[in-house]
Design an enzyme around this catalytic site. Structure first.
Site, PDB file in Angstrom:
ATOM      1  N   ASP A 208       0.759  -1.141   0.013  1.00 51.60           N
ATOM      2  CA  ASP A 208      -0.085  -0.128  -0.172  1.00 51.60           C
ATOM      3  C   ASP A 208       1.093   1.172   0.043  1.00 51.60           C
ATOM      4  O   ASP A 208       1.942   1.284   0.669  1.00 51.60           O
ATOM      5  CB  ASP A 208      -0.783   0.026   1.190  1.00 51.60           C
ATOM      6  CG  ASP A 208      -1.805   1.156   1.336  1.00 51.60           C
ATOM      7  OD1 ASP A 208      -2.737   1.226   0.601  1.00 51.60           O
ATOM      8  OD2 ASP A 208      -1.729   1.863   2.021  1.00 51.60           O
ATOM      9  N   GLU A 245       1.217  -0.507  -5.020  1.00 50.37           N
ATOM     10  CA  GLU A 245       0.520   0.775  -5.378  1.00 50.37           C
ATOM     11  C   GLU A 245       1.356   1.910  -5.599  1.00 50.37           C
ATOM     12  O   GLU A 245       1.595   2.693  -4.590  1.00 50.37           O
ATOM     13  CB  GLU A 245      -0.634   0.829  -3.996  1.00 50.37           C
ATOM     14  CG  GLU A 245      -1.512   1.903  -4.456  1.00 50.37           C
ATOM     15  CD  GLU A 245      -2.282   2.707  -3.227  1.00 50.37           C
ATOM     16  OE1 GLU A 245      -3.494   3.158  -3.506  1.00 50.37           O
ATOM     17  OE2 GLU A 245      -1.940   2.459  -2.189  1.00 50.37           O
TER      18      GLU A 245
END
Length: 494
Positions: A208, A245
Site C-alpha cells: 500500500d 500501489e
C-alpha cells in the site's frame, strides 16, 4: 578487476531478485487473483476449498492482517490505520489466519497480503485502542505495541504539493504518521513483520502507498525478506511476489518507473481507460492495441484491474458493480486479453466513502450468505461469484500462453478476437445487434457460450455456437441481451 567482478555479481544478484518478485507463484495453469475485500479468514478458507479452487482461481488478495485502530462506525478504511503488527483484526486472529493460509495453499490458492509499510495510524483524540486491545497515542507518535516512538517517524508535515518529491515521500498522507523507512530499526520491524507472514505461508504482498516511500528503501526491505516457505508447496528459493500501489497518471514527480524493477506495479490508467471504453466514451475498436500501445507498463510488470477497493468509490470513469452490464463486459475483455497480471474485485455494497463491510449489531463482520445460484445476498456483492466472471476465469486458464489474434471490429463498438485456437470472445456495446459470421479460430464443432450458460452433462444451458471446418461461426449478441458479450473456449466444447 576483483572489485569490478564483485560489483557485477551484486548487480546481477539484485536483478535476479527483482525479476523473481514479479512471479506470482501460481499453481498449475491458474492465473487470476481475486480480492476478497474485508472477508473473514474462516470464510476465505472455506471459499478457497469450495468455490475458488474448483473454478480455477489462482490466488486471493486479503485485507490488511495487522492490528488497526477502532474507528466510530467501523469504516473499511480503519484497516489502513495500523497500531501494531499483531495479527488480530475483525477478519480474525493469527491462528485463524494461519489456518486459512494453509487450507488455501493445500488446494492451490495462493494468499497475498495487503501490507502497510508507509505509515501508522493518524491522529486520534487521547489513547487509541486497537483490534487486539493494544493502546497507542497516535498524536504523540507513540505505538508501544511495536514499539515505535516519535524518533521512528519523519517530522510531521502536510502534502500540499504533489509535484514535490519530499512532501510526497516524507510528509503525512491524509494525516497518517509517516514512518522513516531509511531507519535501520524501522526496516528491521517491517522485515520482521513480513517474514512472519512468509513463515505462515503467504505468497506475496500488495504494498500500500508504495509511491510514498523511497524506492531504494523498499529495495532494501524486499531484498532482505526470506524466501517463501517450502512447507506450503513453494519451490526452493522462491521469492515473494510484490505488487506495489503506485498511482501514476503519466505526469507524476514520483513515477511508476522507479518501482517496476522491484516488483509489479498497479496500472491505474488501465482501470480508467477500460472504464472509459465500456462506458461508451471511447470506441471499443481502439482496444486492438490494448496494453503497451496505450502507454501502459509492460505486461509482466503491470498489475491490472477494472476497479479496486479505492477507486470503485470515486466518481468518474471507473466501472463498478453498480453498472453490472458494462462491468461484466469490461471484466470479460480483461480476462480474455493476455495483457497484465490480473485481479478481479469482490466487493460489499456501499452507499458512501465510509460504508463498513456487512456487520452485526455488535460490529462483527458477518459471513456471506448465498442463494440457490451461489450469488451473495446479505450485503456482500461477490462479483467473483457472478457466472459471467468466474466462467471467464476458466476461459483465461484454457487459453493460457496463447497470443491474441484474429481481431475484428465494425469500426465502432462491436469487436471480437481469438486466443490462439483455444478461445474466442465477442463484445457488442452498440445500440443495435451484432449478427455476423466471424472467425473464431476454433476447431470445428459445437461450443457453449460460457457467458450465458454452462456445459453440463454434455449440453449447453445457454447459447451455443457451431463452428465450421474453416473456424467460422454465426455470432449473435442482441443489443438488449442480458449480457453484451459471448465467449467460447476448447474446454466448453460439446
Amino acid at each position: 578487476m576483483i572489485k569490478f567482478a564483485l560489483a557485477l555479481t551484486l548487480c546481477l544478484a539484485g536483478a535476479s531478485l527483482s525479476l523473481a518478485q514479479h512471479n506470482p507463484q501460481w499453481w498449475g495453469n491458474r492465473n487470476t487473483i481475486v480480492h476478497l475485500f474485508e472477508w473473514k479468514w474462516s470464510d476465505i478458507a472455506e471459499e478457497c476449498e469450495t468455490f475458488l479452487a474448483p473454478r480455477g482461481f489462482a490466488g486471493v488478495q486479503v485485507s490488511p492482517v495487522n492490528e488497526n485502530i477502532i474507528s466510530a462506525g467501523r469504516p473499511w478504511w480503519e484497516r489502513y490505520q495500523p497500531i501494531s503488527y499483531k495479527l488480530t483484526t475483525r477478519s480474525g486472529n493469527e491462528e485463524e489466519f494461519a489456518d486459512m493460509v494453509r487450507r488455501c495453499n493445500d488446494v492451490g490458492i495462493r494468499i497475498y497480503v495487503d501490507v502497510l509499510l508507509n505509515h501508522m495510524s493518524g491522529d486520534f483524540d487521547g489513547v487509541a485502542v486497537g483490534t487486539a486491545g493494544t493502546e497507542a497515542e497516535p498524536s504523540k507518535k507513540s505505538f508501544p505495541g511495536v514499539p515505535y516512538t516519535a524518533q521512528d517517524f519523519h517530522p510531521s508535515c502536510e502534502i500540499t504539493d504533489w509535484n514535490n518529491r519530499f512532501q510526497v515521500q516524507e510528509c503525512e498522507l491524509v494525516g497518517l504518521k509517516d514512518l522513516n523507512q531509511h531507519s535501520d530499526y524501522v526496516r528491521s520491524k517491517l522485515i520482521e513483520f513480513l517474514d512472519h507472514l512468509i513463515e505462515l505461508g503467504v505468497a506475496g504482498f500488495r504494498v500500500d502507498a508504495a509511491k510514498h516511500m523511497a524506492a531504494e528503501d523498499l529495495e532494501y526491505i524486499y531484498g532482505s525478506l526470506s524466501n517463501l516457505n517450502i512447507e506450503h508447496g513453494f519451490p526452493h528459493n522462491a521469492r515473494p511476489f510484490i505488487f506495489q500501489e503506485v498511482i501514476d497518471h503519466g505526469h507524476e514527480t514520483v513515477s511508476r518507473e522507479e518501482y517496476n524493477q522491484l516488483g509489479a506495479v498497479t496500472e491505474f490508467r488501465f482501470s480508467e481507460e477500460i472504464g472509459n471504453a465500456f462506458r461508451g466514451n471511447n470506441a471499443l475498436k481502439w482496444l486492438q492495441s490494448w496494453g503497451t500501445g496505450w502507454g501502459f507498463l509492460s505486461s509482466e510488470q503491470a498489475f491490472t484491474f477494472v476497479d479496486n477497493h479505492d477507486n470503485q468509490r470515486d466518481q468518474g470513469s471507473v466501472l463498478n458493480y453498480k453498472s453490472p452490464r458494462q462491468y461484466k463486459m469490461a471484466t470479460a475483455f480483461h480476462l480474455a486479453n493476455p495483457y497484465g497480471i490480473i485481479r478481479v474485485m469482490s466487493s460489499f455494497a456501499f452507499d458512501d466513502q465510509d460504508t463498513p463491510p456487512p456487520q452485526d449489531a455488535q460490529e462483527n463482520i458477518i459471513s456471506p450468505e448465498f442463494d440457490e445460484d451461489g450469488a451473495c445476498v446479505n450485503g456482500w456483492i461477490c462479483e467473483h461469484r457472478w457466472r459471467q466472471i468466474y466462467a471467464m476465469v476458466g476461459f483465461k486458464n484454457a487459453v493460457r500462453d496463447t497470443e491474441l489474434s484474429g481481431w475484428w471490429d465494425n469500426g465502432d463498438n462491436q469487436i471480437s478476437f481469438c486466443r490462439g485456437n483455444k478461445g474466442f470472445l465477442a463484445v457488442n456495446n452498440n445500440q443495435y445487434d451484432l449478427s455476423q459470421e466471424l472467425n473464431t479460430c476454433l476447431p470445428a464443432g459445437e461450443y457453449c457460450d460460457v457467458i450465458s450458460g454452462s456445459l453440463i452433462d454434455g449440453a449447453c444451458t445457454g447459447k451455443s455456437v457451431t463452428v465450421n471446418e474453416h473456424g467460422y461461426g454465426y455470432i449473435h449478441i442482441g443489443s438488449d441481451d442480458f449480457d453484451g458479450v459471448l465467449a467460447l473456449h476448447v474446454n466448453a466444447k460439446v
